[in-house]
Design a protein around this motif. Structure first.
Motif: not given
Length: 274
Positions: A23, A67, A71, A230
């Motif tokens: 991340d 990622v 998430r 992100v």
């Protein structure tokens, strides 16, 4: 008697460490990871086995998929096939659910199906597959998905198959943008009703349609069509941004490091504390 398939190794602790590391890595080296607003994954019951299959446009895919998995599918244990030769070099991926597949022999198909059977036999798991099996531009057609994926409905008939489109582009900032979108899930029972070659066509069409729609949004450069998963490091840095920051102080204005700050303010998700 055929031995029971063995579940690939996976450490929740190592997964958590790698997910947080990647991340930060994505934020450091990319401008953003964006999810199409229409492409948010459908809500899937926790007990339903899940296969996420996607295209394979770039080296970045492994990091981006981890990622996304952390998430958006934090309630599932994620697994993925991995080139056996590469897994020897990057052994840490074994600790987060990667299992070896020999791409140079027929043995690879056996490895893939055995591990997949074990993964999809239990609840709360997700199998992630870069279904092209090779790097390929996101605009190349046909996608040419590997046929092994059509065997999975036979060994796990309660599974849902979720297409995931990935694309990368440069917009207004120095760093690249990563984009993703999920299509509608396909129940394994629907695929089992088709001959194998038609199953593959059905899955490829679903992914192609998702990719085409995502590409149209990427081409629009309209950040409002995306949710920011992100948000990365913006600006040019060095002397240029230093001078701009100093000028902002002199004029009493707020310093914005990005070339187009509004792109970063497109309703981002709350970043986790690291």
């Amino acid at each position: 008697m055929t031995p029971a398939p063995v579940l690939p190794e996976r450490s929740p602790f190592v997964w958590r460490f790698m997910a947080r590391y990647l991340d930060r890595f994505v934020r450091r080296h990319m401008n953003a990871l964006r999810l199409a607003r229409w492409g948010v994954p459908a809500r899937i019951e926790a007990g339903t086995p899940l296969v996420v299959y996607c295209n394979h446009p770039a080296w970045w895919d492994a990091a981006i998929l981890i990622v996304i998995g952390d998430r958006l599918f934090s309630d599932r244990a994620c697994y993925a096939p991995f080139d056996a030769a590469m897994l020897e070099r990057y052994g840490i991926f074994r600790r987060i659910g990667a299992f070896p597949v020999d791409l140079e022999s027929r043995r690879g198909a056996t490895q893939f199906l055995a591990a997949s059977r074990a993964i999809l036999a239990g609840p709360g798991r997700a199998l992630w597959i870069t279904a092209q099996g090779r790097f390929s531009d996101s605009r190349a057609r046909p996608l040419g998905l590997k046929p092994g994926i059509v065997r999975l409905p036979e060994i796990a008939p309660t599974t849902l198959f979720l297409p995931l489109a990935l694309e990368y582009a440069f917009w207004e900032e120095r760093g690249a943008e990563a984009f993703c979108a999920f299509g509608a899930p396909i129940p394994a029972v629907d695929l089992l009703a088709l001959p194998r070659h038609e199953r593959l066509a059905r899955m490829e069409t679903a992914l192609t349609d998702t990719l085409d729609r995502l590409s149209a949004d990427v081409i629009s450069r309209d950040a409002g069509r995306f949710e920011t998963l992100v948000s990365g490091r913006r600006g040019i840095g060095g002397v240029y941004d230093g001078w701009r920051r100093f000028a902002s102080m002199l004029t009493g204005q707020r310093f914005e490091s990005g070339h187009r700050p509004e792109l970063q303010r497109a309703l981002p998700r709350q970043e986790p504390e690291t």
